[in-house]
Design a protein around this motif. Structure first.
Motif, PDB file in Angstrom:
ATOM      1  N   LEU A  43       0.819  -1.209   0.000  1.00  0.00           N
ATOM      2  CA  LEU A  43       0.000   0.000   0.000  1.00  0.00           C
ATOM      3  C   LEU A  43       0.857   1.265   0.000  1.00  0.00           C
ATOM      4  O   LEU A  43       1.839   1.359   0.762  1.00  0.00           O
ATOM      5  CB  LEU A  43      -0.913   0.024   1.232  1.00  0.00           C
ATOM      6  N   PRO A  44       0.497   2.237  -0.811  1.00  0.00           N
ATOM      7  CA  PRO A  44       1.193   3.535  -0.735  1.00  0.00           C
ATOM      8  C   PRO A  44       0.873   4.207   0.600  1.00  0.00           C
ATOM      9  O   PRO A  44      -0.276   4.224   1.039  1.00  0.00           O
ATOM     10  CB  PRO A  44       0.595   4.320  -1.909  1.00  0.00           C
ATOM     11  N   GLU A  45       1.881   4.743   1.247  1.00  0.00           N
ATOM     12  CA  GLU A  45       1.685   5.429   2.519  1.00  0.00           C
ATOM     13  C   GLU A  45       1.448   6.914   2.287  1.00  0.00           C
ATOM     14  O   GLU A  45       1.774   7.461   1.235  1.00  0.00           O
ATOM     15  CB  GLU A  45       2.906   5.241   3.414  1.00  0.00           C
ATOM     16  N   ASP A  46       0.899   7.555   3.330  1.00  0.00           N
ATOM     17  CA  ASP A  46       0.751   9.001   3.287  1.00  0.00           C
ATOM     18  C   ASP A  46       2.119   9.663   3.451  1.00  0.00           C
ATOM     19  O   ASP A  46       3.025   9.102   4.061  1.00  0.00           O
ATOM     20  CB  ASP A  46      -0.174   9.477   4.404  1.00  0.00           C
ATOM     21  N   LYS A  47       2.225  10.842   2.908  1.00  0.00           N
ATOM     22  CA  LYS A  47       3.447  11.641   3.041  1.00  0.00           C
ATOM     23  C   LYS A  47       3.105  12.906   3.825  1.00  0.00           C
ATOM     24  O   LYS A  47       2.064  13.529   3.574  1.00  0.00           O
ATOM     25  CB  LYS A  47       3.990  12.017   1.658  1.00  0.00           C
ATOM     26  N   LEU A  48       3.938  13.250   4.794  1.00  0.00           N
ATOM     27  CA  LEU A  48       3.726  14.485   5.529  1.00  0.00           C
ATOM     28  C   LEU A  48       4.545  15.602   4.897  1.00  0.00           C
ATOM     29  O   LEU A  48       5.769  15.488   4.772  1.00  0.00           O
ATOM     30  CB  LEU A  48       4.126  14.324   6.996  1.00  0.00           C
ATOM     31  N   GLN A  49       3.849  16.643   4.505  1.00  0.00           N
ATOM     32  CA  GLN A  49       4.521  17.829   3.960  1.00  0.00           C
ATOM     33  C   GLN A  49       4.643  18.835   5.115  1.00  0.00           C
ATOM     34  O   GLN A  49       3.652  19.396   5.562  1.00  0.00           O
ATOM     35  CB  GLN A  49       3.720  18.418   2.811  1.00  0.00           C
ATOM     36  N   ILE A  50       5.853  19.010   5.608  1.00  0.00           N
ATOM     37  CA  ILE A  50       6.081  19.851   6.776  1.00  0.00           C
ATOM     38  C   ILE A  50       6.780  21.135   6.347  1.00  0.00           C
ATOM     39  O   ILE A  50       7.785  21.098   5.635  1.00  0.00           O
ATOM     40  CB  ILE A  50       6.935  19.100   7.819  1.00  0.00           C
ATOM     41  N   LYS A  51       6.229  22.257   6.807  1.00  0.00           N
ATOM     42  CA  LYS A  51       6.818  23.549   6.470  1.00  0.00           C
ATOM     43  C   LYS A  51       6.993  24.377   7.735  1.00  0.00           C
ATOM     44  O   LYS A  51       6.147  24.363   8.633  1.00  0.00           O
ATOM     45  CB  LYS A  51       5.933  24.304   5.477  1.00  0.00           C
ATOM     46  N   ILE A  52       8.123  25.061   7.783  1.00  0.00           N
ATOM     47  CA  ILE A  52       8.398  25.985   8.884  1.00  0.00           C
ATOM     48  C   ILE A  52       7.943  27.372   8.448  1.00  0.00           C
ATOM     49  O   ILE A  52       8.260  27.838   7.345  1.00  0.00           O
ATOM     50  CB  ILE A  52       9.897  25.997   9.220  1.00  0.00           C
ATOM     51  N   ILE A  53       7.185  28.048   9.325  1.00  0.00           N
ATOM     52  CA  ILE A  53       6.631  29.356   8.993  1.00  0.00           C
ATOM     53  C   ILE A  53       7.345  30.419   9.825  1.00  0.00           C
ATOM     54  O   ILE A  53       7.423  30.317  11.056  1.00  0.00           O
ATOM     55  CB  ILE A  53       5.119  29.400   9.291  1.00  0.00           C
ATOM     56  N   ASP A  54       7.896  31.424   9.153  1.00  0.00           N
ATOM     57  CA  ASP A  54       8.491  32.553   9.873  1.00  0.00           C
ATOM     58  C   ASP A  54       8.108  33.840   9.156  1.00  0.00           C
ATOM     59  O   ASP A  54       7.274  33.839   8.244  1.00  0.00           O
ATOM     60  CB  ASP A  54      10.007  32.399   9.998  1.00  0.00           C
ATOM     61  N   GLU A  55       8.708  34.924   9.587  1.00  0.00           N
ATOM     62  CA  GLU A  55       8.334  36.220   9.000  1.00  0.00           C
ATOM     63  C   GLU A  55       8.683  36.321   7.521  1.00  0.00           C
ATOM     64  O   GLU A  55       8.157  37.169   6.793  1.00  0.00           O
ATOM     65  CB  GLU A  55       9.013  37.365   9.768  1.00  0.00           C
ATOM     66  N   ASN A  56       9.559  35.424   7.052  1.00  0.00           N
ATOM     67  CA  ASN A  56       9.952  35.460   5.640  1.00  0.00           C
ATOM     68  C   ASN A  56       9.098  34.552   4.760  1.00  0.00           C
ATOM     69  O   ASN A  56       9.297  34.460   3.564  1.00  0.00           O
ATOM     70  CB  ASN A  56      11.424  35.049   5.508  1.00  0.00           C
ATOM     71  N   GLY A  57       8.162  33.825   5.384  1.00  0.00           N
ATOM     72  CA  GLY A  57       7.309  32.926   4.611  1.00  0.00           C
ATOM     73  C   GLY A  57       7.420  31.488   5.095  1.00  0.00           C
ATOM     74  O   GLY A  57       7.622  31.242   6.295  1.00  0.00           O
ATOM     75  N   GLU A  58       7.317  30.543   4.174  1.00  0.00           N
ATOM     76  CA  GLU A  58       7.356  29.130   4.519  1.00  0.00           C
ATOM     77  C   GLU A  58       8.607  28.472   3.944  1.00  0.00           C
ATOM     78  O   GLU A  58       9.031  28.790   2.829  1.00  0.00           O
ATOM     79  CB  GLU A  58       6.119  28.409   3.975  1.00  0.00           C
ATOM     80  N   ILE A  59       9.172  27.566   4.733  1.00  0.00           N
ATOM     81  CA  ILE A  59      10.319  26.786   4.269  1.00  0.00           C
ATOM     82  C   ILE A  59       9.940  25.313   4.337  1.00  0.00           C
ATOM     83  O   ILE A  59       9.582  24.811   5.403  1.00  0.00           O
ATOM     84  CB  ILE A  59      11.558  27.021   5.159  1.00  0.00           C
ATOM     85  N   ASP A  60       9.991  24.635   3.199  1.00  0.00           N
ATOM     86  CA  ASP A  60       9.718  23.200   3.210  1.00  0.00           C
ATOM     87  C   ASP A  60      10.814  22.499   3.998  1.00  0.00           C
ATOM     88  O   ASP A  60      12.006  22.795   3.842  1.00  0.00           O
ATOM     89  CB  ASP A  60       9.673  22.661   1.778  1.00  0.00           C
ATOM     90  N   ILE A  61      10.401  21.556   4.850  1.00  0.00           N
ATOM     91  CA  ILE A  61      11.371  20.904   5.730  1.00  0.00           C
ATOM     92  C   ILE A  61      12.464  20.188   4.934  1.00  0.00           C
ATOM     93  O   ILE A  61      13.607  20.089   5.374  1.00  0.00           O
ATOM     94  CB  ILE A  61      10.667  19.924   6.692  1.00  0.00           C
TER      95      ILE A  61
END
Length: 792
Positions: free
Chosen positions: A649-667
């Motif tokens: 079975l294909p598993e779920d993927k977690l898309q994690i992003k860090i949010i700061d004053e400059n926007g979002e950064i993909d983990i």
């Protein structure tokens, strides 16, 4: 300051004589007040009492209140009701007063008039405060950080006046006692149900302690998995871990060493417990948090995505029902697939069955042309007629035989009855009746025997009748006709006709199966849809769990069926081709798990595996592949194991992003420190079990320790116990740890509590000194705390 110091150094220096203290008409010099407040700034708290009452500061003109702000800040403001709070907020909005902690005290209000004092009102209203020692510094920390240290009466009206912050409803480790660890003294530690920080210089046994907790609660038994404990635990070592289920159900787990294993015994207040509960903790050793990201694609070390597993563990009870429904949907797909493939295998018999039918039809046509068919039918007709009559004779004779046997049995019974009766006058009537019954039965037996003889005579007469002669004549005619057609291939006409009928029935059955295949294929498609629906429900549940965490400065999105890397690796493992045909498996993953969230290609792939008639993966992909890769699939098909691949079975993927004053950064685009900080924030927010972490800052981005980690700690420490081994002072200081344990080595080189102090909070001098001496940047952490939470 003592009461005497306040009276002498403050009140008297203001020019207020003791005899004038109760006189509200006496005024003091404003300049003298200003001078004293400046001189005593670090020794006093200024708290306006009953702020919005008639004589309270809140009723003064705003400009008059602002004058105080020139030389002092209020540490707290006493409020009694919502009206007082509104008055304070208005003054704060208009910048007439500084931001301060709102507290509530009884002030001994009378039941008749809140403005009056009376003994019955003593303690009526109050404020909860949290501190480790009742001191000026302890109270200062309350005013600096009231969020976790102060609950006033007005708040209690909303959450319930019976609320007791000392009652703990979640599970926590209340302490650990151990002896027999080679480099440590005998120690007895107690932990707060909230945030605990274990600090100390290098080599002061911090990691040993958390490992001892991990083994002490039976989380692990095999010492070979922990080199530190394996080397330092003596054969007589003892570890007692105190685990509480809320405030009212304590257990102690007693662990000892037995060779390479840890063995445990559990006790409660009533003694030894035979079947103890599971003492669940979430434990993360050094580097484990960072490794969660690196291990996310590694199927060899992790059977499922460790990040997804953390979500599932939070709602483990719900996971059972989702798992059962998904398993049931998979079984349905396989059931219909097996039925479809079985029918297809049978349908392949069509050409053979049709050829046999045509061959039999040809032979029978020749039979019919020779006249044998009519001869056979004539013979069958008269033969059946004779057999029916013979059957009637047999039936009649059998009925007579059975009846005679029955009457004879009855007479034997009557004889037994007569033998049981004495020949006497009393039994004369009974004996006569029995004799008559026997006579009747005998008469019937004679009649039946006569019938039998008559039937047998009739049977013999029928057997020599012309009907028998006619049958023999017709049979000879049939045999002659059969001899004439022996060379047509139909020597056994009966067998041919029987087989023809069977083949025709088989043909009709196969036609029904072929017509049914369309319905089964539709059921397969419906079962695929049902499976995907159930699977997506699980993904939505995981997203709901994340959304309920209300994470700050971090965004986590569940990508349903989006973990291509793990699915690809699991497919390779299923084929026994780990690390080979990477491009072909990657192309397959890219095609099947497309990013349009419709999952149509995945549906098509499932259908291919369930009903393909060749296993031709190139046909499915609509492109050429390595011939050896294509052979993997045809081999699976030929072995009838291809449909079992739907269990990968294909598993779920977690898309994690860090949010700061400059926007979002993909983990995945962040630095190792950013990744670790984001995952640690997620860990802190995603569970209820006691959480133990060993030196997380080793991999953390220091700039994110407050925005991600400390904020999460402050948010969660009232909902779950947190025990952290750390070198970073920002965690215990900004996190306002309820229990700080400072370790050092004594003169004998053994680890012990620094200066004998077992635990404390940052308001305690020994704890503050320990943080400043041992932890790099300790003083800076205290300054940062007061900048972050400065109220006074």
């Amino acid at each position: 300051m003592s009461v005497t110091e306040i009276e002498d150094a403050v009140v008297s220096n203001l020019g207020l004589l003791r005899k004038d203290w109760a006189d509200t008409t006496i005024n003091v010099s404003e300049d003298r007040l200003k001078t004293l407040c400046t001189e005593l700034r670090e020794k006093i708290f200024v708290i306006p009492a009953h702020f919005a009452s008639n004589k309270g500061l809140g009723k003064s003109a705003e400009n008059a209140i602002k004058k105080y702000q020139e030389f002092l800040l209020f540490s707290a403001v006493e409020v009694r009701n919502e009206e007082d709070v509104r008055e304070y907020n208005n003054k704060l909005k208009n910048k007439a007063i500084n931001k301060a902690v709102l507290i509530t005290g009884s002030d001994n209000p009378s039941n008749r008039d809140e403005a009056q004092h009376s003994i019955e009102g003593f303690g009526k209203m109050f404020t909860w405060i949290k501190l480790s020692t009742l001191s000026f510094e302890g109270l200062r920390q309350v005013f600096i950080d009231p969020e976790h240290r102060c609950i006033n009466w007005l708040s209690l009206q909303k959450i319930g006046v019976q609320f007791d912050p000392n009652e703990t409803t979640y599970n926590y480790i209340s302490g650990i006692a151990f002896e027999g660890i080679s480099h440590m003294t005998k120690m007895n530690m107690r932990f707060s149900p909230n945030l605990n920080c274990i600090v100390g210089g290098r080599g002061t046994g911090k990691s040993t302690i958390v490992d001892a907790i991990n083994y002490g609660v039976c989380n692990e038994h095999d010492l070979s998995k922990c080199r530190l404990l394996e080397k330092t635990l003596t054969k007589d070592a003892k570890i007692s871990t105190y685990f509480n289920f809320g405030s009212n159900k304590p257990y102690v787990i007693k662990a000892s060493r037995k060779g390479k294993q840890i063995v445990t015994d559990v006790e409660d207040n009533n003694g030894s417990v035979e079947n103890p509960p599971e003492f669940k903790i979430d434990f993360y050793g050094q580097k484990e948090i960072f490794n969660l990201i690196d291990e996310d694609d590694n199927i060899a070390n992790q059977t499922m995505s460790p990040l997804v597993k953390m979500i599932d563990d939070k709602v483990s009870a719900d996971m059972y029902s989702y798992s059962d429904e998904i398993d049931s949907a998979i079984l349905n797909m396989q059931k219909y697939s097996d039925e479809f493939k079985s029918n297809r295998k049978k349908i392949k018999e069509f050409p053979t069955i049709k050829a046999e039918i045509e061959k039999a039809d040809t032979i029978l046509k020749k039979f019919k042309a020779s006249g044998i068919e009519e001869s056979r039918k004539d013979f069958e007709n008269i033969d059946n007629k004779i057999k029916n009559v013979e059957k009637s004779f047999a039936s009649e004779l059998n009925a007579v035989t059975v009846a005679v046997a029955s009457f004879e049995e009855q007479n034997r019974g009557l004889d037994n009855q007569m033998e049981a009766l004495d020949i006497s006058v009393e039994n004369a009537i009974e004996l006569e009746v029995i004799e008559k019954l026997k006579s009747i039965n005998q008469s019937l037996i004679e009649i039946l025997n006569h019938k039998k003889e008559s039937v047998e005579t009739l049977k013999r007469e029928y057997e020599i009748s012309t009907t028998y002669e006619k049958r023999e004549e017709i049979h000879r005619k049939y045999l002659n006709a059969l001899d004439e057609v022996k060379n047509t291939g139909g020597e056994d006409i009966n067998a041919i006709q029987d087989q023809l009928q069977k083949n025709k029935k088989r043909y009709d059955d196969l036609m029904s199966l072929q017509n049914e295949q369309g319905n089964i294929e539709k059921k397969i498609e419906e079962s695929i849809d049902n499976f995907i629906d159930k699977r997506i429900e699980l993904s939505k549940k995981r997203q709901a769990v994340i959304d309920n965490l209300k994470l700050e400065n971090i965004s986590i999105k569940v990508i349903p069926l989006g973990h291509l890397a793990r699915w690809k690796a699991n497919l390779q493992k299923e084929f026994g081709k780990e690390g080979t045909f990477d491009n072909d498996f990657q192309n397959l993953a890219d095609k099947v798990l497309s990013k349009d969230n419709s999952w149509e290609q995945y549906r098509a792939f499932l259908k291919f595996m369930l009903i393909t008639d060749s296993g031709n993966i190139e046909k499915f992909l609509n492109c050429s592949t390595d011939t050896r890769f294509a052979k993997l699939w045809t081999d699976k098909y030929n072995n009838d194991t291809l449909s079992s691949m739907i269990k990968v079975l294909p598993e779920d993927k977690l898309q994690i992003k860090i949010i700061d004053e400059n926007g979002e950064i993909d983990i995945n685009e962040g630095s190792p420190g950013q990744k670790s900080a984001a995952i640690l924030a997620f860990i802190l927010n995603s569970g209820e079990n006691p959480l133990i972490i060993d030196q997380p800052e080793d991999d953390l981005d220091n700039s994110l320790i407050y925005s991600l980690v400390v904020k999460s700690i402050r948010k969660m420490k009232s909902k779950r116990q947190i025990i952290i081994v750390t070198h970073n002072p920002n965690i215990p200081v900004l996190g306002d740890a309820e229990g700080i344990i400072v370790l050092e080595r004594n003169n004998q080189g053994k680890v012990t509590f620094r200066k004998g102090k077992k635990a404390g909070c940052i308001e305690e001098k020994l704890i503050r000194e320990g943080i400043c001496e041992i932890m790099e940047g300790g003083e800076d952490a205290f300054r940062k705390r007061e900048r972050k939470y400065q109220y006074n």
